[in-house]
Design a protein around this motif. Sequence first.
Motif, short mmCIF file in Angstrom:
data_model
loop_
_atom_site.label_atom_id
_atom_site.label_comp_id
_atom_site.label_asym_id
_atom_site.label_seq_id
_atom_site.Cartn_x
_atom_site.Cartn_y
_atom_site.Cartn_z
N VAL A 254 4.73 1.77 1.78
CA VAL A 254 5.90 2.31 1.07
C VAL A 254 6.41 3.56 1.76
CG1 VAL A 254 6.70 3.33 -1.11
CG2 VAL A 254 5.21 1.31 -1.14
N MET A 255 5.50 4.46 2.14
CA MET A 255 5.92 5.69 2.81
C MET A 255 6.60 5.38 4.14
SD MET A 255 5.39 8.26 0.86
CE MET A 255 5.90 7.16 -0.46
N THR B 20 0.85 -1.19 0.00
CA THR B 20 0.00 0.00 0.00
C THR B 20 0.88 1.24 0.00
OG1 THR B 20 -0.08 0.20 2.41
CG2 THR B 20 -1.77 -1.22 1.35
N HIS B 21 0.30 2.35 -0.30
CA HIS B 21 1.03 3.62 -0.27
C HIS B 21 1.60 3.86 1.13
CE1 HIS B 21 2.02 7.78 -1.17
NE2 HIS B 21 1.39 8.13 -0.08
N GLU B 22 0.81 3.59 2.14
CA GLU B 22 1.25 3.80 3.52
C GLU B 22 2.46 2.92 3.85
OE1 GLU B 22 -1.97 3.30 2.61
OE2 GLU B 22 -2.63 5.37 2.92
#
Length: 77
Positions: free
Chosen positions: A67-68, A63-65
Motif C-alpha cells: 500500500v505504501m 501488505t502495508h508495504e
Amino acid sequence: MDIQAEKLNLIKWLTDIDEPAVIRSFIDLKNKQQADWWDEIDEQEKAEIEIGINQADNGETLTHEEVMAKYDKWRSK
C-alpha cells in the motif's frame, strides 16, 4: 484525578447553566455517545465496508508495504 469528585463538580456546574443552547449541546453530546457509528453512515458507506470485509475474508488484501509503495507519490518525504 478523583473521577467521582470531577463528576460532582460537573453536575454542580451544569445545574448553574441557564443558557438553553448550552444545555442542548450537552444533550446532543449525550445522544451521540449512545449512538452507534454504523447507524450514522449512509448505505453506500456500509456497502463499501461490507465489500472490504468480504475481500479480507477471501484473502484479497495488500501488505502495508504494498500500500505504501502504491501511494508513495502522495506521501510526504
